[in-house]
Design a protein around this motif. Structure first.
Motif, short mmCIF file in Angstrom:
data_model
loop_
_atom_site.label_atom_id
_atom_site.label_comp_id
_atom_site.label_asym_id
_atom_site.label_seq_id
_atom_site.Cartn_x
_atom_site.Cartn_y
_atom_site.Cartn_z
N ARG A 161 -1.86 4.15 -3.72
CA ARG A 161 -2.80 3.01 -3.84
C ARG A 161 -4.01 3.05 -2.83
N ARG A 162 -4.95 2.28 -3.13
CA ARG A 162 -6.13 2.30 -2.32
C ARG A 162 -5.66 1.91 -0.91
N GLY A 163 -5.80 2.86 0.21
CA GLY A 163 -5.53 2.31 1.50
C GLY A 163 -4.03 3.04 1.75
N THR A 164 -3.55 3.65 0.86
CA THR A 164 -1.87 4.56 1.25
C THR A 164 -2.29 5.46 2.17
N ARG A 165 -1.64 5.51 3.25
CA ARG A 165 -1.62 6.56 4.20
C ARG A 165 -1.32 8.07 3.58
N MET A 166 -2.20 9.03 3.79
CA MET A 166 -1.86 10.26 3.39
C MET A 166 -1.64 11.23 4.43
N THR A 167 -0.82 12.22 4.31
CA THR A 167 -0.84 13.25 5.50
C THR A 167 -0.86 14.67 5.01
N ALA A 227 -16.26 5.21 3.53
CA ALA A 227 -14.95 4.60 2.98
C ALA A 227 -14.28 4.34 4.30
N ASP A 228 -13.75 3.02 4.25
CA ASP A 228 -12.73 2.63 5.37
C ASP A 228 -11.57 1.47 4.59
N PRO A 229 -10.93 2.65 3.76
CA PRO A 229 -9.70 1.88 3.05
C PRO A 229 -8.82 0.91 3.65
N PRO A 230 -8.40 -0.11 2.96
CA PRO A 230 -8.33 -0.30 1.54
C PRO A 230 -9.70 -1.09 1.25
N GLU A 231 -10.51 -1.84 2.06
CA GLU A 231 -11.20 -2.71 1.53
C GLU A 231 -12.67 -2.81 1.92
N LEU A 268 0.81 -1.20 0.01
CA LEU A 268 0.02 -0.04 -0.15
C LEU A 268 0.79 1.29 -0.10
N GLU A 269 2.19 1.01 0.16
CA GLU A 269 3.29 2.32 0.55
C GLU A 269 4.25 2.08 -0.27
N PRO A 270 4.21 1.69 -1.43
CA PRO A 270 5.55 1.33 -2.26
C PRO A 270 6.47 2.58 -1.94
N PRO A 271 7.62 2.31 -1.94
CA PRO A 271 8.93 3.25 -1.52
C PRO A 271 9.24 4.05 -2.84
N ALA A 305 7.26 26.85 16.23
CA ALA A 305 8.37 25.91 16.59
C ALA A 305 8.17 24.96 17.66
N GLU A 306 6.76 25.23 18.40
CA GLU A 306 6.72 24.49 19.59
C GLU A 306 5.95 23.15 19.45
N VAL A 307 5.02 23.00 18.29
CA VAL A 307 4.24 21.95 18.17
C VAL A 307 3.83 21.90 16.46
N ALA A 308 3.83 20.86 15.83
CA ALA A 308 3.45 20.78 14.45
C ALA A 308 2.04 19.76 14.66
N TYR A 309 1.21 19.95 13.79
CA TYR A 309 0.04 19.31 13.76
C TYR A 309 -0.38 18.53 12.17
N ALA A 310 -1.03 17.75 12.09
CA ALA A 310 -1.18 17.00 10.86
C ALA A 310 -2.55 16.08 10.85
N LEU A 311 -3.02 16.10 9.75
CA LEU A 311 -4.38 15.17 9.43
C LEU A 311 -3.65 14.04 8.68
N ARG A 312 -4.11 12.62 9.08
CA ARG A 312 -3.58 11.63 8.41
C ARG A 312 -5.05 10.71 8.18
N TRP A 313 -4.98 10.34 6.84
CA TRP A 313 -6.00 9.26 6.41
C TRP A 313 -5.53 8.40 5.32
N ARG A 314 -6.46 7.50 5.03
CA ARG A 314 -6.02 6.44 4.00
C ARG A 314 -7.01 6.83 2.53
N ALA A 315 -5.99 6.69 1.49
CA ALA A 315 -6.81 7.17 0.23
C ALA A 315 -7.75 6.12 -0.28
N VAL A 316 -8.86 6.85 -0.64
CA VAL A 316 -9.70 5.87 -1.21
C VAL A 316 -9.54 5.24 -2.63
N ASP A 317 -8.94 6.08 -3.33
CA ASP A 317 -8.37 5.84 -4.72
C ASP A 317 -7.42 6.53 -5.31
N PRO A 318 -6.42 6.25 -5.97
CA PRO A 318 -5.37 7.03 -6.53
C PRO A 318 -5.91 8.04 -7.48
#
Length: 344
Positions: free
Chosen positions: A57-63, A252-256, A15-18, A110-123
């Motif tokens: 890919r379907r299910g790749t973690r995106m940030t 959607a709850d990727p990948p399946e 799901l996360e090819p280098p 510089a104190e703290v960084a935030y992020a949203l992380r989710w799984r891709a539904v489709d390329p």
């Protein structure tokens, strides 16, 4: 990044090819990194070959790296949109100062960084900024930009790293998948999961314990002790699916897993089709997403920002690559609901 060779064997998450580069004596790491930072190498075949290995890919973690204000926006109901990264490509970046350079709205902490992380539904939901689908991004003038410049090579500006970047297709809002996470990175590099998204309830469940409650104090408009935060802003995109020719709102709850949105677990049947539904229009000949509207006015986001589109619409840059404007509803042409189908 992975160095490829004839005898190399790489055990990777499918799901996360280098990101892979064919390094050799006459093409070292330092040279590849310099090429990625030069607009003159936008069409270099070797650089394009390297960039193509950064597959979604379907299910790749995106940030997407966020400011405190953007975290509050997502808690209120904002959807994923704009510039983002594969989580595996920035997994080595944990320091708040390093991650702040990947932010999109110009806010730096510089104190703290935030992020949203989710799984891709489709390329098909992701494009290369400055690539064939978004060629005008790299030509935008400095006074029309927020955040780092867009190189057009497919890599983010960096003096040390080779980080492939993406944008949501046409800068569209993407429906929030189940179990998306809002994260904080604190000095020392520790990752703290603050909230996780519950799609059936359309809200965020707090996971940060008492030790990390201070991180929530810096979020504007957020009550740190609240365990569940319902979304109050309606999204401009949603998923729809069918079961036996009957349409339902979907989750959607990727990948399946792709299911009917229902509060009771027994009613969460899998859907046989899946589409992303959003509102589109032309304004002054420029394709736009319709984010919200009433009887008189509509808030629009440009699908393919370039200098001509900005001149025609007067759209303003709200964050890196994202240009929006208000327009009279009566001036919109080809105003319609679009369904973007996925192959399940």
């Amino acid at each position: 990044m992975t160095v490829t060779g004839e005898d190399s064997v790489i055990d990777v998450d499918p799901l996360e090819p280098p990101l892979c580069a064919p390094l050799r004596r006459d093409l070292g790491w330092a040279q590849v990194q310099r090429m990625s930072q030069s607009a003159g190498h936008r069409d270099d075949p070797v650089l394009r070959q390297i960039r193509a290995t950064a597959a979604v890919r379907r299910g790749t973690r995106m940030t997407k790296v966020l400011s405190a204000a953007q975290v509050s926006g997502h808690l209120g109901g904002w959807l994923p949109y704009g510039f983002c990264y594969r989580a595996c490509d920035i997994a080595h970046l944990h320091d708040p100062q390093e991650l702040a350079l990947l932010g999109t709205d110009g806010a730096v902490s510089a104190e703290v960084a935030y992020a949203l992380r989710w799984r891709a539904v489709d390329p098909l939901d992701y494009e290369v900024p400055g690539g064939p689908a978004q060629p005008g991004l790299a030509t935008l003038q400095a006074h029309n930009r927020v955040g780092a410049m867009i190189l057009g090579t497919g890599f983010t500006p960096s003096t040390d790293d080779l980080v492939p970047e993406f944008v949501t297709a046409g800068f569209a809002d993407l429906p929030m998948p189940a179990n998306a996470q809002l994260i904080a990175y604190v000095p020392g590099g520790e990752e703290v999961i603050l909230y996780t998204y519950q799609p059936e309830q359309h809200g965020w469940l707090r996971l940060a314990g008492p030790r990390w409650r201070g991180l929530l104090d810096t979020l504007p408009g957020v009550t740190p002790d609240r365990e569940y935060v319902p979304c109050t802003t309606p999204g401009s995109a949603k998923l729809v699916g069918q079961i036996r020719d009957r349409e339902y709102e979907a989750v959607a709850d990727p990948p399946e897993e792709f299911r009917v949105r229902a509060l009771t677990r027994a009613a969460r049947y899998p859907v046989s089709t899946l589409s992303r539904r959003a509102e589109q229009a032309l304004w002054r000949g420029v394709p736009c997403w319709v984010l919200q509207r009433d009887d008189a006015w509509a808030r629009l986001r440009l699908v393919r920002p370039d200098n001509d589109a900005l001149a025609a619409t007067g759209a303003r840059c709200y964050e890196r690559g994202v240009y929006e404007s208000w327009a009279p509803v009566g001036e919109l042409a080809d105003h319609h609901i679009a369904d973007i189908p996925y192959v399940l």
